[in-house]
Design an enzyme around this catalytic site. Structure first.
Site, short mmCIF file in Angstrom:
data_model
loop_
_atom_site.label_atom_id
_atom_site.label_comp_id
_atom_site.label_asym_id
_atom_site.label_seq_id
_atom_site.Cartn_x
_atom_site.Cartn_y
_atom_site.Cartn_z
N HIS A 66 49.87 -25.82 57.31
CA HIS A 66 50.24 -24.60 58.05
C HIS A 66 49.00 -23.79 58.38
CE1 HIS A 66 49.73 -22.70 54.15
NE2 HIS A 66 49.81 -21.52 54.74
N ARG A 67 47.93 -24.03 57.63
CA ARG A 67 46.61 -23.48 57.96
C ARG A 67 45.61 -24.63 57.86
NH1 ARG A 67 45.15 -17.47 57.74
NH2 ARG A 67 47.21 -16.57 58.02
N LYS A 71 42.36 -27.71 51.87
CA LYS A 71 41.25 -27.56 50.91
C LYS A 71 41.70 -27.87 49.50
CE LYS A 71 37.06 -25.55 50.18
NZ LYS A 71 36.74 -26.79 49.46
N LYS A 95 47.84 -21.21 45.91
CA LYS A 95 46.63 -20.53 45.45
C LYS A 95 45.88 -19.91 46.64
CE LYS A 95 44.71 -22.96 42.22
NZ LYS A 95 43.89 -23.94 41.47
N ASP A 100 44.40 -15.01 49.82
CA ASP A 100 44.03 -14.83 51.23
C ASP A 100 42.82 -15.66 51.64
OD1 ASP A 100 46.09 -12.95 51.80
OD2 ASP A 100 44.94 -11.43 50.73
N LYS A 107 44.35 -32.03 47.65
CA LYS A 107 43.67 -32.45 46.42
C LYS A 107 43.35 -33.92 46.52
CE LYS A 107 42.48 -30.44 42.52
NZ LYS A 107 42.15 -29.03 42.29
N SER A 364 34.41 -21.17 47.34
CA SER A 364 34.29 -22.30 48.26
C SER A 364 34.50 -21.83 49.70
CB SER A 364 35.34 -23.36 47.93
OG SER A 364 34.85 -24.25 46.96
P1 NAD Z 1 35.26 -30.49 33.59
O1 NAD Z 1 35.34 -31.96 33.72
O2 NAD Z 1 33.97 -29.82 33.95
O3 NAD Z 1 35.60 -30.03 32.09
C1 NAD Z 1 36.77 -30.34 31.39
C2 NAD Z 1 36.45 -30.38 29.91
O4 NAD Z 1 37.66 -30.55 29.17
C3 NAD Z 1 35.53 -31.56 29.53
O5 NAD Z 1 34.42 -31.07 28.81
C4 NAD Z 1 36.43 -32.47 28.69
O6 NAD Z 1 35.71 -33.15 27.69
C5 NAD Z 1 37.41 -31.47 28.10
N1 NAD Z 1 38.68 -32.07 27.68
C6 NAD Z 1 39.44 -32.99 28.32
N2 NAD Z 1 40.55 -33.29 27.61
C7 NAD Z 1 40.49 -32.55 26.48
C8 NAD Z 1 41.33 -32.40 25.35
N3 NAD Z 1 42.47 -33.10 25.24
N4 NAD Z 1 40.97 -31.54 24.39
C9 NAD Z 1 39.84 -30.81 24.48
N5 NAD Z 1 38.99 -30.91 25.54
C10 NAD Z 1 39.31 -31.76 26.52
O7 NAD Z 1 36.47 -29.93 34.45
P2 NAD Z 1 36.62 -28.48 35.08
O8 NAD Z 1 36.10 -28.51 36.45
O9 NAD Z 1 36.14 -27.45 34.11
O10 NAD Z 1 38.22 -28.40 35.21
C11 NAD Z 1 39.05 -28.03 34.12
C12 NAD Z 1 40.39 -27.58 34.65
O11 NAD Z 1 40.21 -26.48 35.54
C13 NAD Z 1 41.18 -28.63 35.44
O12 NAD Z 1 42.56 -28.43 35.22
C14 NAD Z 1 40.85 -28.28 36.87
O13 NAD Z 1 41.84 -28.73 37.79
C15 NAD Z 1 40.81 -26.78 36.79
N6 NAD Z 1 40.05 -26.14 37.88
C16 NAD Z 1 38.74 -26.43 38.10
C17 NAD Z 1 38.06 -25.77 39.12
C18 NAD Z 1 36.58 -25.98 39.36
O14 NAD Z 1 36.02 -25.24 40.18
N7 NAD Z 1 35.92 -26.89 38.71
C19 NAD Z 1 38.73 -24.86 39.94
C20 NAD Z 1 40.07 -24.57 39.68
C21 NAD Z 1 40.71 -25.23 38.65
#
Ligand code: NAD
Length: 473
Positions: A66-67, A71, A95, A100, A107, A364
């Site tokens: 829709h936009r 992303k 999100k 906005d 994904k 981003s």
């Molecule tokens: P990442 O890979 O940098 O870090 C995740 C960490 O979690 C790792 O160090 C891993 O070892 C640890 N981990 C995994 N399973 C585990 C468990 N069972 N117990 C304990 N530790 C565990 O990932 P990230 O980018 O930090 O993303 C983490 C979450 O945040 C995800 O759900 C992701 O979708 C969400 N997220 C990330 C971003 C981003 O900008 N990176 C943005 C929005 C949401």
């Protein structure tokens, strides 16, 4: 990932959507359109690893166009599956609308465990995945713009950009085909910390709500609050560091793959990360006690749980054992819908993923704008502002007869750099979005929790986009 009652992450997301949709009077057809994933690209491609070929399973899901562009991040994990990517893409649509950011949700996921591959092999896989996206028009500055997620970071984004540029020679906006890039390759200052910093701003704002804090039996303010963090990756490490250093929060527990550690007096998160870099583990960090069972991080004595690893970590099997008053969803989908019912009954406040980790996509968006404008933020106005403020300081000194010290002058008479503007834009986004959700939660009587309120806030904006397009008038 399934829990006892077989509620998948995707089912949890849809269940929250349905709860929110039932509280709106939007047309049924429009709700059905908004609910479903629009385009799903499931792929298999061969990559030569050592002497053999491995067939890699991967996905890109565009939930809503829709936009445009759409992303969303790219996840590298052996747990990746189509439903998981669909759940994450769906969350991205809401999100973006909520904060906005004018994108549809998407994904990507590659079903590999990055630890099992060398950097060269990961580069091969990333480049091949990008080629598949290019072939099907699933990547481009105006089409679909990936970013980092679990298991990926600036390095992978640089490979994606380079592959895109190799195929799209002469695309003047090519830099904007992916965000979360290294600064030297068109990235923006403040992107790496953005999600964690956004989590801090959102949590800080909730903790400032005097009435709610008094209902929870907590004093207002983040300072002195006891946090337990699961996952010390990108999101968890920055959330911990910034909450500790800027907010004065106390990190009493940390859970990682290798186990969970606790210290009721606090764990210095910066030192812990250095320790982990040196030893490869958080275990045996001086002053901490190891829990017998890693999964028991959920039941640690604390004020706030910060799940920052993966989805479905808090489920109906462990929700009852939670002592925290607040759950700050830094990860996507860490609380299942069944667990949420239990927690809301227990009076626990959940700050939902859709809002709380939106800092990543917000910055981003800034990076994408920077790439399209071909200019760093602050370049035009920094010196102008600095000179103007400096003249103002001189005028104040002259008219009052007071001497303004070097320190004060440097504080006042400065123009904003890119990092200042990025942080300011992020802080503004997290604060204003918090009050939009809170407003919906307060004004609509049937809404009791932040997740449903956040979904409705986003739904109203998406619905108004469809109406403006002349669809579903
Ligand atoms: P990442 O890979 O940098 O870090 C995740 C960490 O979690 C790792 O160090 C891993 O070892 C640890 N981990 C995994 N399973 C585990 C468990 N069972 N117990 C304990 N530790 C565990 O990932 P990230 O980018 O930090 O993303 C983490 C979450 O945040 C995800 O759900 C992701 O979708 C969400 N997220 C990330 C971003 C981003 O900008 N990176 C943005 C929005 C949401």
């Amino acid at each position: 990932m399934k829990e006892n009652a077989h509620v998948t992450f995707y089912e949890s997301v849809l269940s929250s959507f349905d709860k929110a949709a039932a509280l709106t009077d939007l047309p049924k057809g429009m709700l059905a359109q908004i609910r479903e994933c629009n385009s799903i690209y499931q792929m298999r491609f061969p990559v030569k690893i050592g002497n053999t070929y491995e067939v890699i399973e991967a996905y890109r899901v565009q939930h809503s166009q829709h936009r445009n562009p759409t992303k969303g991040g790219i996840r590298f994990s052996h747990l990746v599956g189509q439903e998981e990517v669909m759940a994450l893409a769906t969350l991205m649509t809401f999100k973006c609308a909520l904060v906005d950011v004018p994108f549809g949700g998407a994904k990507g996921g590659v079903k590999i465990s990055p630890r099992n591959y060398t950097p060269d092999q990961l580069e091969k896989i990333t480049r091949r995945y990008t080629t598949e996206l290019i072939r099907k028009n699933f990547i481009g500055p105006g089409l679909d713009v990936p970013a980092p997620d679990y298991g990926t970071g600036p390095r992978e984004m640089a490979w994606i950009l380079d592959t895109y540029n190799t195929f799209k020679v002469g695309d003047i906006d090519g830099l904007a085909c992916v965000t979360g890039k290294p600064i030297t390759q068109g990235g923006i200052r403040g992107r790496t910390e953005a999600t964690g910093r956004g989590v801090y701003y959102g949590l800080r704002e909730l903790l400032l709500q005097k009435d709610e804090m008094s209902e929870l039996g907590l004093s207002p303010g983040i300072s002195g609050k006891r946090l337990v963090i699961q996952g010390l990756g990108n999101v968890g490490s920055y959330t911990g560091t910034i909450s500790q250093e800027e907010g004065g929060a106390i990190i009493v527990g940390v859970s990682e793959m290798e186990g969970t550690i606790y210290n009721k007096d606090g764990i210095d998160i910066v030192k812990l990360m250095r320790f982990r870099r040196d030893t490869g583990s958080i275990m045996n960090f001086p002053g901490t006690t190891a829990l017998a069972n890693r999964e028991d991080w959920v039941s640690l004595d604390c004020d706030i749980l910060v799940p920052a690893a993966l989805e479905s970590q808090i489920h109906q099997g462990n929700a009852h054992s939670i002592k925290a008053k607040i759950i700050a969803e830094a990860a996507n989908g860490p609380v299942t819908s069944k667990a949420e019912e239990i927690l809301l009954e227990m009076g626990v406040v959940i700050l939902p993923d859709m809002y709380l980790n939106a800092g990543g996509v917000t910055v981003s968006y800034f990076e994408w704008l920077k790439n399209l404008s071909h200019m760093r933020f602050g370049r035009m106005e920094k010196r102008f502002n600095q000179n103007t403020y400096s003249s103002l300081v001189d005028l104040v000194a002259k008219t009052t007869g007071k001497v303004i010290g070097e320190k004060e002058r440097n504080l006042i008479a400065r123009g904003a750099d890119e990092i200042d503007l990025v942080r300011s834009g992020l802080e503004e986004t997290m604060i204003s979005s918090f009050y939009q959700i809170k407003d919906v939660k307060t004004k609509r009587k049937k809404i009791k929790d932040y997740r449903v309120a956040a979904f409705i806030t986003a739904l109203d904006k998406i619905a108004s986009d469809y109406t403006n397009m002349g669809i579903f008038p």
